[in-house]
Design a protein around this motif. Structure first.
Motif, PDB file in Angstrom:
ATOM      1  N   UNK A  97      40.140  10.730  41.487  1.00  0.00           N
ATOM      2  CA  UNK A  97      40.482   9.688  42.392  1.00  0.00           C
ATOM      3  C   UNK A  97      41.045  10.059  43.422  1.00  0.00           C
ATOM      4  N   UNK A  98      41.952  11.020  43.731  1.00  0.00           N
ATOM      5  CA  UNK A  98      42.553  11.786  44.859  1.00  0.00           C
ATOM      6  C   UNK A  98      41.402  12.251  45.735  1.00  0.00           C
ATOM      7  N   UNK A  99      40.378  12.848  44.907  1.00  0.00           N
ATOM      8  CA  UNK A  99      39.450  13.464  45.776  1.00  0.00           C
ATOM      9  C   UNK A  99      38.277  12.588  46.445  1.00  0.00           C
ATOM     10  N   UNK A 100      38.541  11.097  46.065  1.00  0.00           N
ATOM     11  CA  UNK A 100      37.676  10.339  46.701  1.00  0.00           C
ATOM     12  C   UNK A 100      36.484   9.882  45.943  1.00  0.00           C
ATOM     13  N   UNK A 101      36.561  10.227  44.571  1.00  0.00           N
ATOM     14  CA  UNK A 101      35.327  10.016  43.595  1.00  0.00           C
ATOM     15  C   UNK A 101      35.514   8.286  43.071  1.00  0.00           C
TER      16      UNK A 101
END
Length: 278
Positions: A175-179
């Motif tokens: 989630x932090x990677x934007x997925x």
């Protein structure tokens, strides 16, 4: 230090039970193969013989492949099982991820409904599904054989149990990677759950490849019949069952399943053991 060279009684008993059970399971398959290579005169002999005196396998297997559209029935089975498995994974993986990793109102209620659906026999839903299929106009089509099985409670439960073993930190990092949540399902969770998917695939393919009850209700057109219905073509009301070609056809139908299971045995065990951790 002395080494115990003999297995403890409990281990011996366990192996005896396993060997006995395995033998009892294999006997019908061995007998099926034996009958598939016997001539009609030897099938109902009084004395037992595993191997025929006159080998009739070529004639029986040739008749099994040529007297009916068995290759076409098997192709139907491949189409139906492949479509069911693909749609089940497409539906079950996101549903299992939501039940395993997301917090939302009613999650436990939905999980309870999945567990109830697990113990509900499919035959109970046959009449409502038949009526629904009639109103949708999908009877006597591939859709009639596929869509009743798209949602698999067993698949949702199995994937959920496997997803629960994956650390939450993996999901947080994604989630932090934007997925997005769907991207997490297909790019992270599903690849990590490959053993569970293979185990589920074996259950799904074997179950639907051998299914007779629902196809007997849903289709009448021979162009859409799966292998179990195709085997019934060897039944003759006047002359009786042609047991040699019938057993040959059954061996041909069962053969791919045995080969697939033996090829994926390691992943099958890993998938079930991994899902059982939670």
């Amino acid at each position: 230090m002395s080494i115990n060279r003999f297995a403890p009684p409990a281990a011996i008993f366990r192996h005896v039970v396993l060997l006995t059970t395995g033998t009892l399971i294999l006997i019908p398959f061995v007998w099926m193969v034996s009958l598939s290579v016997k001539p009609p005169g030897e099938i109902f002999r009084e004395h037992f013989s595993l191997w025929p005196e006159h080998f009739y396998g070529i004639a029986n297997y040739t008749k099994a492949l040529t007297s009916s559209s068995l290759p076409h029935y098997m192709l139907n089975g491949v189409i139906v099982c492949t479509m069911i498995l693909a749609l089940q994974i497409a539906v079950c993986a996101p549903a299992a991820y939501a039940l395993a990793k997301l917090n939302f109102p009613g999650r436990n209620l939905i999980l309870g409904m999945v567990l109830i659906a697990l113990i509900l026999p499919r035959e109970v839903l046959s009449l409502p599904l038949f009526i629904l299929g009639y109103h949708l106009g999908i009877l006597n089509t591939y859709a009639a054989l596929i869509f009743p099985y798209v949602v698999s409670p067993f698949g949702i439960f199995l994937f959920r149990q496997f997803f629960k073993t994956i650390p939450d930190d993996v999901v947080h990092a994604a989630r932090l990677d934007g997925l997005s949540e769907l991207a997490i399902v297909w790019k992270i969770m599903v690849p990590m759950a490959l053993p569970a998917i293979i185990a589920f695939a074996i259950f799904s393919v074997v179950g639907h490849w051998n299914s007779l009850f629902w196809p007997l209700i849903a289709v009448r057109d021979q162009n859409f019949m799966p292998p179990p219905l195709g085997i019934m073509a060897f039944k003759n009301e006047e002359a009786g069952n042609d047991y040699g070609p019938l057993m040959a056809a059954s061996t041909i139908v069962v053969g791919p399943l045995i080969i697939a299971f033996l090829s994926a045995q390691r992943w099958f065990v890993d998938g079930l053991s991994g899902a059982a951790v939670k």
